[in-house]
Design an enzyme around this catalytic site. Sequence first.
Site, PDB file in Angstrom:
ATOM      1  N   ASN A   9       0.920  -2.484   1.208  1.00 37.88           N
ATOM      2  CA  ASN A   9      -0.323  -2.512   0.441  1.00 37.88           C
ATOM      3  C   ASN A   9      -0.385  -1.222  -0.373  1.00 37.88           C
ATOM      4  O   ASN A   9      -0.717  -0.168   0.157  1.00 37.88           O
ATOM      5  CB  ASN A   9      -1.519  -2.623   1.402  1.00 37.88           C
ATOM      6  CG  ASN A   9      -2.854  -2.604   0.671  1.00 37.88           C
ATOM      7  OD1 ASN A   9      -2.895  -2.687  -0.551  1.00 37.88           O
ATOM      8  ND2 ASN A   9      -3.941  -2.486   1.418  1.00 37.88           N
ATOM      9  N   TRP A  10      -0.026  -1.334  -1.644  1.00 37.45           N
ATOM     10  CA  TRP A  10       0.024  -0.129  -2.481  1.00 37.45           C
ATOM     11  C   TRP A  10      -1.366   0.393  -2.814  1.00 37.45           C
ATOM     12  O   TRP A  10      -1.511   1.518  -3.284  1.00 37.45           O
ATOM     13  CB  TRP A  10       0.760  -0.425  -3.788  1.00 37.45           C
ATOM     14  CG  TRP A  10       2.238  -0.629  -3.651  1.00 37.45           C
ATOM     15  CD1 TRP A  10       2.973  -0.693  -2.490  1.00 37.45           C
ATOM     16  CD2 TRP A  10       3.180  -0.804  -4.717  1.00 37.45           C
ATOM     17  NE1 TRP A  10       4.299  -0.900  -2.768  1.00 37.45           N
ATOM     18  CE2 TRP A  10       4.457  -0.972  -4.134  1.00 37.45           C
ATOM     19  CE3 TRP A  10       3.065  -0.835  -6.106  1.00 37.45           C
ATOM     20  CZ2 TRP A  10       5.612  -1.169  -4.903  1.00 37.45           C
ATOM     21  CZ3 TRP A  10       4.208  -1.038  -6.868  1.00 37.45           C
ATOM     22  CH2 TRP A  10       5.472  -1.190  -6.272  1.00 37.45           C
ATOM     23  N   SER A 215      -2.312   3.143   9.634  1.00 39.02           N
ATOM     24  CA  SER A 215      -1.383   4.250   9.871  1.00 39.02           C
ATOM     25  C   SER A 215      -0.064   3.828  10.519  1.00 39.02           C
ATOM     26  O   SER A 215       0.490   4.556  11.344  1.00 39.02           O
ATOM     27  CB  SER A 215      -2.068   5.355  10.695  1.00 39.02           C
ATOM     28  OG  SER A 215      -3.203   5.835   9.994  1.00 39.02           O
ATOM     29  N   GLY A 236      -0.149   0.786   4.382  1.00 41.61           N
ATOM     30  CA  GLY A 236      -0.641   1.443   3.180  1.00 41.61           C
ATOM     31  C   GLY A 236       0.241   2.634   2.833  1.00 41.61           C
ATOM     32  O   GLY A 236       1.316   2.498   2.248  1.00 41.61           O
ATOM     33  N   GLY A 237      -0.202   3.813   3.222  1.00 38.07           N
ATOM     34  CA  GLY A 237       0.446   5.076   2.840  1.00 38.07           C
ATOM     35  C   GLY A 237       1.968   5.064   2.981  1.00 38.07           C
ATOM     36  O   GLY A 237       2.686   5.429   2.036  1.00 38.07           O
TER      37      GLY A 237
HETATM   38  P1  PGA Z   1      -2.628   2.876   6.010  1.00 40.03           P
HETATM   39  O1  PGA Z   1      -3.375   1.640   5.305  1.00 40.03           O
HETATM   40  O2  PGA Z   1      -1.272   2.360   6.446  1.00 40.03           O
HETATM   41  O3  PGA Z   1      -2.515   3.921   4.926  1.00 40.03           O
HETATM   42  O4  PGA Z   1      -3.453   3.311   7.154  1.00 40.03           O
HETATM   43  C1  PGA Z   1      -3.278   0.348   5.819  1.00 40.03           C
HETATM   44  C2  PGA Z   1      -4.121  -0.587   5.018  1.00 40.03           C
HETATM   45  O5  PGA Z   1      -5.221  -0.193   4.598  1.00 40.03           O
HETATM   46  O6  PGA Z   1      -3.745  -1.746   4.753  1.00 40.03           O
END
Ligand code: PGA
Length: 253
Positions: A9-10, A215, A236-237
């Site tokens: 998820n960019w 995370s 995400g990150g």
């Molecule tokens: P994160 O985001 O891996 O940066 O915690 C996950 C998401 O919101 O889909």
Amino acid sequence: MRKQIAAANWKMNCTYQQGEKLLDDILSARIPLKPGQLTIFAVPFPYLIMGSSEVADETNYFVAAQNCYHKKSGAYTGEVSAEMLHSMGIPYCIIGHSERREYFGETNKILAEKINLCLEFEITPIFCCGEPLPVRETGNQNTYVQEQLKESLFHLSDGDIQRLVIAYEPIWAIGTGKTASSDQAQEMHAHIRKVLSGHCGALVANNISILYGGSVKAANAGELFSCADVDGGLVGGASLNVEEFITIIKSLK
Ligand code: PGA
């Protein structure tokens, strides 16, 4: 057999050029994916065509939209419909990410409408659910997530429920560096599967992929994905870093 999925998820990150390079670098690693293992890139709307052409020759790689509007078409300046995504051949769409719920006021009811439109236009929704910190602290996370599922999904037929991907993303773990422990993830994923199975039967529920998000990184993906009811992650990150995301894809079971 349930699909095992590494979904990136960019969010609102990367220029066009950075995004193109990120995809090139990940795809050129030629990670050997087994049948049933998928990688999905949820890229910003303007990059969907570029992303689609990058993955066009790959069998196990797909692009996704991060959102769509809850109306079919009309005077909604700036919005993107499920039908538009379908007409571009986009196979997946994230629905109900906690950032959409929090910053854009998306309710369970609005999300039910989005789910309907995705299914109508043959797009697989990746439906996000998950509790905020105060709910976890009072131990009410199971009821909270059950309500989210009930209000957005329980109007669907068994056949349609089976077309969904679910992502459990505890809000306190998103972008905070604080991951749910594998025990916490497994416990909630089993709960989600039980709730779904109460509605549509165990056979259907056992075929639904339930991803963990919050995370996820190279260092914890293996442990999280090894849980019986965790079928991959929504990342995400760490999905913006080539080495991190390659390791995450390789951690799929
Ligand atoms: P994160 O985001 O891996 O940066 O915690 C996950 C998401 O919101 O889909």
